[in-house]
Structure formats: C-alpha cells, structure tokens
Design a protein around this motif. Structure first.
Motif, PDB file in Angstrom:
ATOM      1  N   HIS A  84      33.190  43.259  46.204  1.00  0.00           N
ATOM      2  CA  HIS A  84      32.990  42.688  47.540  1.00  0.00           C
ATOM      3  C   HIS A  84      32.801  43.794  48.557  1.00  0.00           C
ATOM      4  N   LYS A  85      32.415  43.409  49.777  1.00  0.00           N
ATOM      5  CA  LYS A  85      32.229  44.373  50.861  1.00  0.00           C
ATOM      6  C   LYS A  85      33.198  44.058  51.985  1.00  0.00           C
ATOM      7  N   GLY A  86      33.632  45.111  52.687  1.00  0.00           N
ATOM      8  CA  GLY A  86      34.511  44.949  53.843  1.00  0.00           C
ATOM      9  C   GLY A  86      33.819  44.147  54.939  1.00  0.00           C
ATOM     10  N   ARG A  87      34.577  43.311  55.612  1.00  0.00           N
ATOM     11  CA  ARG A  87      34.020  42.463  56.672  1.00  0.00           C
ATOM     12  C   ARG A  87      33.470  43.273  57.826  1.00  0.00           C
ATOM     13  N   LYS A  88      34.158  44.324  58.206  1.00  0.00           N
ATOM     14  CA  LYS A  88      33.751  45.122  59.363  1.00  0.00           C
ATOM     15  C   LYS A  88      33.026  46.396  58.947  1.00  0.00           C
ATOM     16  N   SER A  89      33.542  47.062  57.922  1.00  0.00           N
ATOM     17  CA  SER A  89      32.989  48.356  57.525  1.00  0.00           C
ATOM     18  C   SER A  89      31.745  48.227  56.649  1.00  0.00           C
ATOM     19  N   GLY A  90      31.633  47.141  55.920  1.00  0.00           N
ATOM     20  CA  GLY A  90      30.542  47.001  54.967  1.00  0.00           C
ATOM     21  C   GLY A  90      30.744  47.852  53.720  1.00  0.00           C
ATOM     22  N   ARG A  91      31.886  48.529  53.656  1.00  0.00           N
ATOM     23  CA  ARG A  91      32.207  49.405  52.528  1.00  0.00           C
ATOM     24  C   ARG A  91      32.397  48.564  51.262  1.00  0.00           C
ATOM     25  N   PRO A  92      31.861  49.025  50.126  1.00  0.00           N
ATOM     26  CA  PRO A  92      32.058  48.285  48.875  1.00  0.00           C
ATOM     27  C   PRO A  92      33.476  48.485  48.327  1.00  0.00           C
ATOM     28  N   TYR A  93      34.033  47.422  47.770  1.00  0.00           N
ATOM     29  CA  TYR A  93      35.367  47.455  47.165  1.00  0.00           C
ATOM     30  C   TYR A  93      35.324  46.795  45.801  1.00  0.00           C
ATOM     31  N   ARG A  94      36.241  47.209  44.953  1.00  0.00           N
ATOM     32  CA  ARG A  94      36.405  46.622  43.623  1.00  0.00           C
ATOM     33  C   ARG A  94      37.882  46.326  43.436  1.00  0.00           C
ATOM     34  N   THR A  95      38.195  45.075  43.177  1.00  0.00           N
ATOM     35  CA  THR A  95      39.585  44.657  43.054  1.00  0.00           C
ATOM     36  C   THR A  95      39.808  44.002  41.696  1.00  0.00           C
ATOM     37  N   PRO A  96      40.693  44.573  40.858  1.00  0.00           N
ATOM     38  CA  PRO A  96      40.970  43.953  39.560  1.00  0.00           C
ATOM     39  C   PRO A  96      41.812  42.683  39.744  1.00  0.00           C
ATOM     40  N   VAL A  97      41.437  41.640  39.018  1.00  0.00           N
ATOM     41  CA  VAL A  97      42.117  40.345  39.088  1.00  0.00           C
ATOM     42  C   VAL A  97      42.151  39.726  37.701  1.00  0.00           C
ATOM     43  N   TRP A  98      42.871  38.630  37.582  1.00  0.00           N
ATOM     44  CA  TRP A  98      42.818  37.798  36.386  1.00  0.00           C
ATOM     45  C   TRP A  98      42.033  36.557  36.754  1.00  0.00           C
ATOM     46  N   ALA A  99      40.903  36.348  36.108  1.00  0.00           N
ATOM     47  CA  ALA A  99      40.026  35.220  36.418  1.00  0.00           C
ATOM     48  C   ALA A  99      39.899  34.318  35.197  1.00  0.00           C
ATOM     49  N   PHE A 100      39.816  33.030  35.475  1.00  0.00           N
ATOM     50  CA  PHE A 100      39.705  32.028  34.423  1.00  0.00           C
ATOM     51  C   PHE A 100      38.541  31.104  34.751  1.00  0.00           C
ATOM     52  N   GLU A 101      37.690  30.861  33.754  1.00  0.00           N
ATOM     53  CA  GLU A 101      36.485  30.057  33.953  1.00  0.00           C
ATOM     54  C   GLU A 101      36.571  28.754  33.171  1.00  0.00           C
ATOM     55  N   SER A 102      36.092  27.680  33.788  1.00  0.00           N
ATOM     56  CA  SER A 102      35.977  26.388  33.123  1.00  0.00           C
ATOM     57  C   SER A 102      34.779  25.667  33.709  1.00  0.00           C
ATOM     58  N   GLU A 103      33.768  25.434  32.870  1.00  0.00           N
ATOM     59  CA  GLU A 103      32.569  24.688  33.260  1.00  0.00           C
ATOM     60  C   GLU A 103      31.881  25.254  34.505  1.00  0.00           C
ATOM     61  N   GLY A 104      31.759  26.577  34.559  1.00  0.00           N
ATOM     62  CA  GLY A 104      31.052  27.223  35.658  1.00  0.00           C
ATOM     63  C   GLY A 104      31.865  27.407  36.922  1.00  0.00           C
ATOM     64  N   VAL A 105      33.134  27.004  36.900  1.00  0.00           N
ATOM     65  CA  VAL A 105      34.030  27.191  38.044  1.00  0.00           C
ATOM     66  C   VAL A 105      35.046  28.262  37.659  1.00  0.00           C
ATOM     67  N   TYR A 106      35.186  29.254  38.529  1.00  0.00           N
ATOM     68  CA  TYR A 106      36.105  30.366  38.291  1.00  0.00           C
ATOM     69  C   TYR A 106      37.302  30.230  39.216  1.00  0.00           C
ATOM     70  N   ARG A 107      38.491  30.536  38.673  1.00  0.00           N
ATOM     71  CA  ARG A 107      39.719  30.480  39.460  1.00  0.00           C
ATOM     72  C   ARG A 107      40.452  31.811  39.311  1.00  0.00           C
ATOM     73  N   ILE A 108      40.929  32.326  40.444  1.00  0.00           N
ATOM     74  CA  ILE A 108      41.632  33.602  40.479  1.00  0.00           C
ATOM     75  C   ILE A 108      42.979  33.387  41.152  1.00  0.00           C
ATOM     76  N   ALA A 109      44.051  33.724  40.455  1.00  0.00           N
ATOM     77  CA  ALA A 109      45.395  33.587  41.017  1.00  0.00           C
ATOM     78  C   ALA A 109      45.578  34.554  42.176  1.00  0.00           C
ATOM     79  N   LEU A 110      46.156  34.066  43.253  1.00  0.00           N
ATOM     80  CA  LEU A 110      46.408  34.910  44.432  1.00  0.00           C
ATOM     81  C   LEU A 110      47.874  35.328  44.412  1.00  0.00           C
ATOM     82  N   THR A 111      48.167  36.300  43.562  1.00  0.00           N
ATOM     83  CA  THR A 111      49.552  36.729  43.364  1.00  0.00           C
ATOM     84  C   THR A 111      50.144  37.450  44.565  1.00  0.00           C
ATOM     85  N   TYR A 112      49.298  37.923  45.480  1.00  0.00           N
ATOM     86  CA  TYR A 112      49.778  38.561  46.707  1.00  0.00           C
ATOM     87  C   TYR A 112      49.619  37.630  47.904  1.00  0.00           C
ATOM     88  N   GLY A 113      49.259  36.379  47.655  1.00  0.00           N
ATOM     89  CA  GLY A 113      49.092  35.417  48.735  1.00  0.00           C
ATOM     90  C   GLY A 113      47.645  35.316  49.182  1.00  0.00           C
TER      91      GLY A 113
END
Length: 125
Positions: free
Chosen positions: A34-63
């Motif tokens: 993703h990119k920063g909202r203000k800076s436009g800087r690219p970011y990479r954030t590791p997550v646990w993602a789960f897919e079902s029928e083309g829909v992806y869900r990512i747990a928000l463990t930090y809220g």
C-alpha cells in the motif's frame, strides 16, 4: 484487548523484516502492499490473510485504527502478495465480528483470546 502499540513498534522494526521474507510465499502469511495517504511512500505490511470465493479477510490484531488500514481504505484498494502471486483487492471494508466465524478454527481461538474482533475484507478485482 488487541495487541499493544509497543508490540507493534517492535514488530515493525524487528519481526516484520524477518517475516517479510516468508510473507506472500507461505500461506496464510501474506503481504499487504500500500501507499501512505499523505506521503505516497510505498509500504509492505505482513499479515495473515484468508481467502474464500474471491473474498479476502485479514485479521486486525492491532485494531482498526492502524495506519495501513487507513491507507488502503482511503485508497479504495491495495495489492496482496499471497501464495507467490499478487492479487489486486478492491472495496476494502472493516467488519466487526466478535465470534471470528470467518477464520479457520485455530486462528479463531487465538483471535478470541486477543479480543481481535475486527477484520478487513476486500474482494479480488
């Protein structure tokens, strides 16, 4: 109680660079690009993602109020590196589900222990 911000800082500087080598290659570990909202800087954030029928869900463990979630909801989409491929995801929305019924059984129990009751949902473009 979601994970504390101090742990997030430790993860950002220590754990994420290590896990970043596996994220996107070893399921369910994935990488949100993703990119920063203000800076436009690219970011990479590791997550646990789960897919079902083309829909992806990512747990928000930090809220739901973490920067990467704000960045992708403001942008309306993001890339997810998962299982060795890049998937363009659109229409990201934060959903509340205290039961974590969407998650696999072992993950569901862990999310309940952490009181991580929100997840991000997006669909493949």
């Amino acid at each position: 109680m979601v994970l504390p911000r101090t742990l997030a800082k430790l993860n950002r500087h220590v754990t994420n660079p290590i896990l970043g080598r596996l994220a996107g290659k070893v399921p369910p570990m994935s990488m949100v690009v993703h990119k920063g909202r203000k800076s436009g800087r690219p970011y990479r954030t590791p997550v646990w993602a789960f897919e079902s029928e083309g829909v992806y869900r990512i747990a928000l463990t930090y809220g739901r109020d973490v920067d990467w979630v704000k960045n992708i909801t403001a942008a309306g989409g993001f890339e997810l590196e998962t299982k060795g491929t890049v998937v363009l995801l659109v229409d990201p929305v934060v959903v509340h589900d205290a039961s974590a019924a969407w998650a696999p059984v072992g993950v569901r129990q862990a999310l309940k222990v952490m009181s991580a009751t929100d997840y991000l949902q997006a669909r493949a473009a």
